[in-house]
Design a protein around this motif. Structure first.
Motif, PDB file in Angstrom:
ATOM      1  N   THR A 254     147.116 100.343  60.885  1.00 16.34           N
ATOM      2  CA  THR A 254     148.437 100.908  60.624  1.00 16.34           C
ATOM      3  C   THR A 254     148.488 101.481  59.211  1.00 16.34           C
ATOM      4  O   THR A 254     147.722 101.063  58.324  1.00 16.34           O
ATOM      5  N   GLU A 255     149.432 102.422  59.031  1.00 14.88           N
ATOM      6  CA  GLU A 255     149.607 102.996  57.694  1.00 14.88           C
ATOM      7  C   GLU A 255     150.637 102.180  56.917  1.00 14.88           C
ATOM      8  O   GLU A 255     150.950 102.501  55.768  1.00 14.88           O
ATOM      9  N   SER A 256     151.225 101.129  57.532  1.00 13.01           N
ATOM     10  CA  SER A 256     152.309 100.374  56.887  1.00 13.01           C
ATOM     11  C   SER A 256     151.972  98.885  56.759  1.00 13.01           C
ATOM     12  O   SER A 256     151.845  98.171  57.750  1.00 13.01           O
ATOM     13  N   GLU A 257     151.869  98.442  55.508  1.00  7.48           N
ATOM     14  CA  GLU A 257     151.582  97.021  55.217  1.00  7.48           C
ATOM     15  C   GLU A 257     152.680  96.129  55.802  1.00  7.48           C
ATOM     16  O   GLU A 257     152.407  95.085  56.411  1.00  7.48           O
ATOM     17  N   HIS A 258     153.923  96.594  55.655  1.00  7.81           N
ATOM     18  CA  HIS A 258     155.062  95.804  56.116  1.00  7.81           C
ATOM     19  C   HIS A 258     155.003  95.588  57.638  1.00  7.81           C
ATOM     20  O   HIS A 258     155.236  94.481  58.132  1.00  7.81           O
TER      21      HIS A 258
END
Ligand SMILES: NC(=O)c1ccc[n+]([C@@H]2O[C@H](COP(=O)([O-])OP(=O)(O)OC[C@H]3O[C@@H](n4cnc5c(N)ncnc54)[C@H](O)[C@@H]3O)[C@@H](O)[C@H]2O)c1
Ligand SMILES: N[C@H](CO)Cc1c[nH]c[nH+]1
Ligand SMILES: [Zn+2]
Length: 414
Positions: A254-258
């Protein structure tokens, strides 16, 4: 971890994994080659706790399994079988006629199919292997499976497909039996089908003695997700592959850590409620990876892993899929979860694992065909190209070749 950290770790793990079962499997192959049925029975006792008096399953036993199926199960098997047949028929290679050349396909004669049975029954793997073989026109199919109970759905599905040669043997020893032949199990031309790490390595080691489809070992899924993915559904996708085997591998990109943190929390929340929580926990402990990075780096990682399954649940799925070069199969969007491919989509679920999709592909009807060229040149064509052939024959110093070419030169065949 980011893409670079993952790739460093991945390379180290890959090297160590390939030797983990080597000594055990080599010993099993040698033993079966020498002691045949007796060795198969000894291993069935040792690894499957089965005392076998005979190895071949009588057809009546296959039929009895089929007869006890509920109507809904029979109907489901028929529906899936028809979808697989339609798909495989559509992609089957046809002979090509190119004037002075023909390229022709012929079905294999004797095929061995491995149907797994260690920690679960796999009637779906019967359909995903046997149906493509039947569409190809294979004349003899021999199935090995560590499936021992009476009235089981694997036997029932084999009966539905018309398979009569079924042997209750699994693991590396079953692959050895098909490769070398025993008193009961015949040597085949090619072995296909999925299995655990022992089965996958045994297939690799007997290649050359027989053909194999590919290395179809412990299952893998790579999920590429963004905020548009339904995280509860993604959790089920992770568990669905992890529940196959402690060696199954799961990757979330994913491009999002969250987003990754949210997903991992959900995975931890729901893990204990899973029916096969023991296997899933082992698989996730050793073989589960979350990778966060920018798009280009993630795609590079994906193509290095070349996973068995890729599931794209992302608003830019089309662009991501266009950049995928190596994968066993790619599933796009919420309504193409990997599990529908396991059972009913159509293409075979027998797919390359452990990075082998970089050079091999999922099982299909064409893996049960062999092919050859037929060359029928006219005299005109011969006279046009013979000079070039003579020149190279002379350079190779192969005089008999040169003479075979020269003797026909300038001699009209009338
Ligand atoms: N890649 C694919 O296309 C695909 C498709 C379906 C299933 N699979 C995989 O197939 C596998 C099924 O595994 P399974 O274990 O349930 O069934 P299996 O039939 O592959 O393996 C069971 C056999 O392994 C042998 N074995 C077990 N422990 C052993 C040991 N310590 N030493 C030597 N031999 C041993 C036994 O003989 C046993 O019969 C899973 O890894 C699953 O992910 C892969
Ligand atoms: N996911 C497996 C291939 O890796 C196939 C399968 C069969 N049954 C359920 N799943
Ligand atoms: Zn599955």
């Amino acid at each position: 971890m980011n893409a670079q950290e993952f790739l460093t770790l991945f390379q180290k793990k890959e090297v160590s994994q390939s030797f983990d079962y080597y000594d055990d499997v080599v010993a099993i192959l040698k033993e079966v080659r020498e002691n045949k049925d007796e060795a198969l029975k000894t291993y069935s006792q040792q690894f499957d706790q089965q005392t076998l008096t005979s190895l071949k399953v009588p057809v009546e036993k296959l039929k009895a399994s089929y007869d006890t199926l509920e109507p809904q199960v029979k109907a489901s098997l028929e529906t899936i079988k028809a979808r697989i047949e339609a798909y495989e028929t559509a992609i089957k290679y046809q002979d090509k006629s190119l004037g002075e050349f023909r390229y022709v396909y012929r079905p294999l004669e004797k095929v061995g199919v491995y149907v797994p049975g260690g920690t679960a029954l796999y009637p779906s793997s019967v359909l995903m292997t046997v149906v493509p073989a039947l569409v190809a026109g294979v004349s003899e199919i021999h199935v090995v499976t560590p499936t021992f109970s009476d009235n089981n759905i694997t036997f029932a599905t084999l009966y539905l497909c018309g398979v009569e040669n079924v042997y209750t043997v699994g693991g590396a020893q079953a692959i050895a039996a098909l490769a070398y032949g025993t008193e009961t199990v015949p040597k085949v031309d090619k072995i296909v089908g999925p299995g655990n790490a022992y089965v996958a390595l045994a297939k690799r080691l007997v290649f050359g003695q027989v053909g194999i489809d590919m290395i179809a070992g412990p299952s893998e899924i790579l999920l590429y997700i963004d905020e548009t993915a339904d995280l509860d559904a993604v959790v089920t996708d992770v568990f669905a592959q992890a529940e196959h085997d402690a060696n199954a591998r799961t990757f979330v990109l994913t491009e999002s850590e969250h987003l990754l943190q949210q997903l991992e929390e959900k995975i931890q929340d729901q893990l204990a409620k899973q029916v096969r929580a023991d296997i899933i926990s082992l698989s996730l402990k050793n073989n589960h990876y979350g990778i966060v990075d920018k798009r280009d780096n993630l795609i590079a990682v994906l193509n290095q892993i070349a996973p068995e399954h890729v599931s794209i649940q992302h608003q830019d799925s089309a662009a991501i899929i266009a950049a995928i070069n190596y994968a066993g199969a790619v599933f796009e969007g919420h309504y193409s979860p990997e599990a529908i491919g396991d059972y009913a989509a159509g293409p075979s679920h027998v797919l390359p694992t452990n990075r082998t999709a970089r050079f091999s592909h999922g099982l299909n009807v064409n893996d049960f065909l062999t092919s050859h060229a037929v060359i029928s040149l006219t005299e005109t064509t011969y006279q046009t190209i013979v000079g070039a052939a003579e020149t190279i024959a002379a350079k190779e110093g192969l005089d008999a070749h040169y003479q075979s070419l020269a003797i026909r030169k300038g001699k009209p065949n009338d």
